[in-house]
Every structure is written in C-alpha cells, then in structure tokens.
Design a protein around this motif. Structure first.
Motif, PDB file in Angstrom:
ATOM      1  N   PRO A  57      36.705  51.685  43.091  1.00 14.26           N
ATOM      2  CA  PRO A  57      37.514  50.986  44.087  1.00 14.26           C
ATOM      3  C   PRO A  57      38.875  51.626  44.391  1.00 14.26           C
ATOM      4  O   PRO A  57      39.494  51.265  45.384  1.00 14.26           O
ATOM      5  N   SER A  58      39.370  52.521  43.555  1.00  9.98           N
ATOM      6  CA  SER A  58      40.666  53.151  43.883  1.00  9.98           C
ATOM      7  C   SER A  58      40.766  54.503  43.193  1.00  9.98           C
ATOM      8  O   SER A  58      40.121  54.742  42.168  1.00  9.98           O
ATOM      9  N   ARG A  59      41.618  55.358  43.753  1.00  8.99           N
ATOM     10  CA  ARG A  59      41.791  56.695  43.162  1.00  8.99           C
ATOM     11  C   ARG A  59      42.428  56.615  41.779  1.00  8.99           C
ATOM     12  O   ARG A  59      42.330  57.547  40.982  1.00  8.99           O
ATOM     13  N   GLY A  88      40.794  47.614  40.905  1.00  9.59           N
ATOM     14  CA  GLY A  88      39.767  47.720  39.854  1.00  9.59           C
ATOM     15  C   GLY A  88      39.403  49.120  39.409  1.00  9.59           C
ATOM     16  O   GLY A  88      38.398  49.309  38.739  1.00  9.59           O
ATOM     17  N   GLY A  89      40.217  50.117  39.752  1.00  5.86           N
ATOM     18  CA  GLY A  89      39.902  51.503  39.368  1.00  5.86           C
ATOM     19  C   GLY A  89      39.801  51.692  37.854  1.00  5.86           C
ATOM     20  O   GLY A  89      38.920  52.415  37.367  1.00  5.86           O
ATOM     21  N   TRP A  90      40.692  51.040  37.122  1.00  2.69           N
ATOM     22  CA  TRP A  90      40.654  51.192  35.652  1.00  2.69           C
ATOM     23  C   TRP A  90      39.504  50.360  35.087  1.00  2.69           C
ATOM     24  O   TRP A  90      38.764  50.813  34.216  1.00  2.69           O
ATOM     25  N   VAL A 108      43.286  41.205  34.927  1.00  2.03           N
ATOM     26  CA  VAL A 108      44.403  40.294  35.208  1.00  2.03           C
ATOM     27  C   VAL A 108      45.271  40.856  36.333  1.00  2.03           C
ATOM     28  O   VAL A 108      45.793  41.970  36.224  1.00  2.03           O
ATOM     29  N   ASP A 109      45.426  40.084  37.385  1.00  2.63           N
ATOM     30  CA  ASP A 109      46.245  40.515  38.529  1.00  2.63           C
ATOM     31  C   ASP A 109      46.234  39.386  39.539  1.00  2.63           C
ATOM     32  O   ASP A 109      45.289  38.597  39.573  1.00  2.63           O
ATOM     33  N   ASN A 110      47.254  39.339  40.397  1.00  2.00           N
ATOM     34  CA  ASN A 110      47.208  38.334  41.451  1.00  2.00           C
ATOM     35  C   ASN A 110      46.440  38.805  42.678  1.00  2.00           C
ATOM     36  O   ASN A 110      46.069  38.003  43.519  1.00  2.00           O
ATOM     37  N   ALA A 151      46.776  35.919  37.060  1.00  2.00           N
ATOM     38  CA  ALA A 151      47.852  35.489  36.165  1.00  2.00           C
ATOM     39  C   ALA A 151      48.913  36.578  36.067  1.00  2.00           C
ATOM     40  O   ALA A 151      48.691  37.711  36.488  1.00  2.00           O
ATOM     41  N   ASP A 152      50.051  36.190  35.495  1.00  2.00           N
ATOM     42  CA  ASP A 152      51.126  37.151  35.259  1.00  2.00           C
ATOM     43  C   ASP A 152      50.791  37.938  33.989  1.00  2.00           C
ATOM     44  O   ASP A 152      50.629  37.346  32.912  1.00  2.00           O
ATOM     45  N   GLY A 153      50.708  39.248  34.117  1.00  5.22           N
ATOM     46  CA  GLY A 153      50.348  40.098  32.982  1.00  5.22           C
ATOM     47  C   GLY A 153      51.312  39.982  31.810  1.00  5.22           C
ATOM     48  O   GLY A 153      50.942  40.271  30.671  1.00  5.22           O
ATOM     49  N   PHE A 154      52.534  39.547  32.079  1.00  5.08           N
ATOM     50  CA  PHE A 154      53.506  39.433  30.986  1.00  5.08           C
ATOM     51  C   PHE A 154      53.324  38.144  30.192  1.00  5.08           C
ATOM     52  O   PHE A 154      53.899  37.988  29.119  1.00  5.08           O
ATOM     53  N   CYS A 207      46.837  48.995  30.760  1.00  9.27           N
ATOM     54  CA  CYS A 207      47.856  48.404  31.634  1.00  9.27           C
ATOM     55  C   CYS A 207      48.407  49.443  32.596  1.00  9.27           C
ATOM     56  O   CYS A 207      48.887  50.486  32.178  1.00  9.27           O
ATOM     57  N   ASP A 208      48.341  49.085  33.881  1.00 10.72           N
ATOM     58  CA  ASP A 208      48.827  49.980  34.939  1.00 10.72           C
ATOM     59  C   ASP A 208      49.791  49.224  35.856  1.00 10.72           C
ATOM     60  O   ASP A 208      49.914  49.530  37.033  1.00 10.72           O
ATOM     61  N   MET A 209      50.474  48.192  35.299  1.00  8.74           N
ATOM     62  CA  MET A 209      51.423  47.423  36.118  1.00  8.74           C
ATOM     63  C   MET A 209      52.642  48.296  36.396  1.00  8.74           C
ATOM     64  O   MET A 209      53.146  48.981  35.495  1.00  8.74           O
TER      65      MET A 209
HETATM   66  C1  SAM Z   1      49.077  50.565  40.462  1.00 10.39           C
HETATM   67  S1  SAM Z   1      48.335  49.060  40.774  1.00 10.39           S
HETATM   68  C2  SAM Z   1      46.990  49.048  39.662  1.00 10.39           C
HETATM   69  C3  SAM Z   1      45.833  49.844  40.118  1.00 10.39           C
HETATM   70  C4  SAM Z   1      44.631  49.653  39.222  1.00 10.39           C
HETATM   71  N1  SAM Z   1      44.891  50.138  37.871  1.00 10.39           N
HETATM   72  C5  SAM Z   1      43.420  50.359  39.759  1.00 10.39           C
HETATM   73  O1  SAM Z   1      42.991  51.314  39.125  1.00 10.39           O
HETATM   74  O2  SAM Z   1      42.890  49.959  40.796  1.00 10.39           O
HETATM   75  C6  SAM Z   1      49.420  47.937  40.006  1.00 10.39           C
HETATM   76  C7  SAM Z   1      48.921  46.503  40.003  1.00 10.39           C
HETATM   77  O3  SAM Z   1      49.735  45.769  39.095  1.00 10.39           O
HETATM   78  C8  SAM Z   1      49.808  44.455  39.582  1.00 10.39           C
HETATM   79  N2  SAM Z   1      50.951  43.791  38.930  1.00 10.39           N
HETATM   80  C9  SAM Z   1      52.260  44.122  38.983  1.00 10.39           C
HETATM   81  N3  SAM Z   1      52.983  43.266  38.240  1.00 10.39           N
HETATM   82  C10 SAM Z   1      52.115  42.389  37.699  1.00 10.39           C
HETATM   83  C11 SAM Z   1      52.237  41.281  36.828  1.00 10.39           C
HETATM   84  N4  SAM Z   1      53.423  40.881  36.360  1.00 10.39           N
HETATM   85  N5  SAM Z   1      51.112  40.643  36.457  1.00 10.39           N
HETATM   86  C12 SAM Z   1      49.889  41.016  36.905  1.00 10.39           C
HETATM   87  N6  SAM Z   1      49.724  42.055  37.737  1.00 10.39           N
HETATM   88  C13 SAM Z   1      50.806  42.734  38.124  1.00 10.39           C
HETATM   89  C14 SAM Z   1      49.934  44.610  41.077  1.00 10.39           C
HETATM   90  O4  SAM Z   1      49.517  43.431  41.739  1.00 10.39           O
HETATM   91  C15 SAM Z   1      49.024  45.805  41.353  1.00 10.39           C
HETATM   92  O5  SAM Z   1      47.737  45.375  41.750  1.00 10.39           O
END
Ligand code: SAM
Length: 368
Positions: free
Chosen positions: A196-198, A234-236, A250-252, A270-273, A287-289
């Motif tokens: 789904p993503s690079r 969803g790349g990871w 986990v993500d909004n 949900a909030d990842g934190f 984690c890629d936030m």
């Molecule tokens: C770089 S993108 C992630 C890309 C993902 N790893 C992929 O491979 O498709 C960062 C993501 O972190 C999410 N994000 C940022 N802060 C967040 C938080 N506090 N809780 C949950 N998700 C968060 C954003 O909504 C965004 O979708």
C-alpha cells in the motif's frame, strides 16, 4: 597495507553529520585526523594524521557503529589529478609492490548524487579494463567471484575505486563483515506492486539489514505478533503480513482494504502514545509515527522495559540541524533505561538507503 584514511558514502546533504560521527568514532578509538566536508557530495573522506595498518584500523572502526555511513572503505591512495587519457597507468603505479596481496573483487563506484549519476556509465565501463589490469598485475583474483544467490560484486577482500570526478579518485579496500555488501552502499529493493505505500521498503530494508537470515526466520515466524504504531496506509503492516504475522495496526487514518481482508490485521483508531497491546505482550513493536525523536524513543523504551514487547524497529525523525547529537542523545537515553532494568539487548541504528530524514533503530532483546 598502509591506510591513509576512511571514505564513507552517505545520502547527499548528510556529509556534515557523517563527518561529526566519524570524528567522534575515531577519537574514541585513539585514531586522529580530520574530515573533509563538501555539502551534497554524498561522501566524506576522513584523513588520518598518521597512516595506519589495515588490520589495526579495521578492528577499531566498525561499519555497524556508523549510523550515517552507507559504506566504509579504508583508503590506500588518493589520486586528485588523474591523467584522463590514461588513468590505468596512474593506478598501476600506486599498486606497485607486494603490500596489497590479492583482492577477491574490485568495484568502481560513484556518489549517489546528480553529479555521481553522470559518472555511473563511465564507472561501469572503466571497471572492465581496470579488472583486466589488476589481474595482469596479480593483485586481483583471476576468477570472478559472485556472492551466493545474488548479483553483488563486493566479495571477500574488495578493492574500491571511488570516482569524485573523471580525474579524481580514491582507491581503498573493504573487508567482509565490516561494510555494506552493495555497490555504492545502496541496498536496492523492488517495490512489491501490491504494497500500500513505498514506506514498505523502509521496513523491508531494516529487516534485511538488522536481522540475520536465521533471525528473520525465527523472530518473524508465522503466528508471531506485532503492534504497528502509525500504521496507515499499511506499508509496514504489509511486510509483517507477508510473513504471516498477526498485527495490531494503530492509526487514525484508513488502512489498505486488501491488508484488512487477510484476516491477520486488527485495526485500532487510537493515539499511538496511549495504546497498549490488546491481547498481551507482543513479539514486535514497530513504529513509523512522525513525531519528535525523544518522544518516540521514550515510548519505545517504555514498551520494552514494561514487557509490552520483546523487540522493536522504529524510525526516529531527525531534526534539521544537529542530527548526530539528537541521535546520540536518544540512543544514550534508551540504553541507560534498558541497563537500569538489567536487560540483555542488542541495539543498532542506521540511516538506511530508503530512509529520508529519519534513522531506523532496531532493538532485539534476549531473555536471560
Ligand atoms: C509515515 S506515515 C506511516 C506510513 C506507514 N508506516 C506505511 O508504511 O504505510 C505516519 C503515520 O503516523 C500516523 N500518526 C502520527 N501520529 C500518530 C499518533 N499519535 N498516533 C497514531 N498514529 C499517528 C499518521 O496518521 C500517519 O499515518
């Protein structure tokens, strides 16, 4: 073999950070010199004040410890004014004597920059007569050796020729287990068309770089569990699902529908934190936030020391300036906390080829 200095390749724009890291890493080992930094050249040369034996400096400077280096070459000749009409004679002069022994392989490289790309074709062509000359002199093994199951050219004791320009080159050597296996230090991966993503390539490269093939089999085996914070789209998660792992994403934002249809993903808006794993301790936290590096480092440490996950791979987004210092602070903080809990762990950090302004960190813990 007498070594004059170190040549490391990096992402263009990261030369200052790499130079700072090299100065720090060498000084800690009692090796002194200075780094020449030219912005956007994709490489840094660190010249020793006193030339050193390969066996000595190779033990002290380790590729795995250099976050910003894509490659580590021990330089034995710097040729800033090559004769463009007969470079091979200049090379042959340097390679007189028996101190070089026999190289297993030889590569011709360039920086990963716009200028470097214009040199790429020349480098490929030049490699052919260069190898012939090296073989004729007896400094390159006669038979071409390729690594098993791969096209990579860097095998055994490898001679690197790095062209800065057509008339300016460094000659050096790299040794197994203290370098990148890939030419120009670039780990090329094919983008899976159904991902789904690079961003998927960032986690794929991280897994292949940080974990041995055996670890990839055992630690990321079918039915192992993971939480992916900041998962969308969803790349990871895709990388984990490919390995048939169970993932809490986990993500909004919205997750890729094909991933959800696999039945291996539970999605939590949900909030990842604030999130805690829904079904108990997981094997992996990824984690890629995009957040401040100290906040993410604290969160990862919290999961590890509280037994919410066993291992973790995460990205630390780098500030514009003082990237090396920010990374050092984050890693020192994490290690202090893990040591406080007397945890057994391995930690490594790398500015991977598929990363942009972030460094990937991997922590693997061992139960006692
Ligand atoms: C770089 S993108 C992630 C890309 C993902 N790893 C992929 O491979 O498709 C960062 C993501 O972190 C999410 N994000 C940022 N802060 C967040 C938080 N506090 N809780 C949950 N998700 C968060 C954003 O909504 C965004 O979708």
């Amino acid at each position: 073999m007498k070594i004059l200095g170190l040549l490391c390749y990096c992402r263009a724009g990261y030369e200052q950070n790499l130079a700072q890291e090299l100065e720090h890493a060498t000084a800690a080992q009692g090796i002194f010199g200075y780094a020449s930094v030219k912005l956007n050249t994709g490489a840094v040369y660190f010249q020793f004040y006193t030339p050193d034996e390969l066996a000595h400096c190779e033990q002290k400077v380790r590729f795995v410890d250099l976050m910003f280096a894509r490659q580590l070459v021990f330089v034995f000749a710097h040729l800033p004014q090559l004769n463009r009409t007969d470079r091979l004679t200049d090379f042959a002069e340097v390679l007189q004597g028996d101190e070089f022994g026999t190289f297993t392989s030889a590569v011709v490289e360039h920086a990963d920059t716009e200028d470097g790309k214009t040199l790429a074709k020349f480098c490929r062509k030049f490699a052919v007569p260069l190898r012939q000359m090296l073989r004729a002199k007896g400094v390159l093994q006669n038979k071409t050796v390729k690594a098993k199951n791969s096209q990579q050219n860097i095998v055994g004791k490898c001679m690197h020729t790095f062209f800065v320009e057509g008339d300016h080159a460094y000659l050096g050597v790299s040794v197994p287990s203290n370098r990148s296996r890939f030419e120009n230090g670039i780990y090329r991966l094919k983008f899976p068309p159904d991902a789904p993503s690079r961003s998927t390539l960032k986690l794929e490269e991280a897994i292949r770089y940080f974990l041995s093939p055996d670890e990839q089999q055992t630690l990321l085996a079918e039915h192992t569990t993971a939480v992916d914070l900041g998962a969308c789209p969803g790349g990871w998660t895709y990388q984990l699902v490919q390995r048939k792992m169970q993932v809490e994403a986990v993500d909004n934002g919205a997750m890729d529908e094909r991933l959800m249809a696999t039945g291996l993903v539970d999605y939590f808006a949900a909030d990842g934190f604030k999130y805690t794993p829904q079904y108990g301790k997981v094997n992996w936290l990824v984690c890629d936030m995009i957040e401040q590096p100290d906040k993410v480092a604290n969160l990862m440490t919290h999961w590890l020391v509280n037994g919410l996950c066993e291992h973790t791979i995460f990205n630390l987004k780098l500030p514009m300036k003082q990237r090396f210092t920010a990374m050092q602070e984050a890693l020192t903080h994490i290690e202090a906390k893990l040591q406080e809990q007397q945890m057994h762990y391995r930690i490594a950090a790398k500015h991977l080829y598929h990363n942009r302004d972030e460094v990937t960190v991997c922590i693997v813990t061992e139960s006692m």
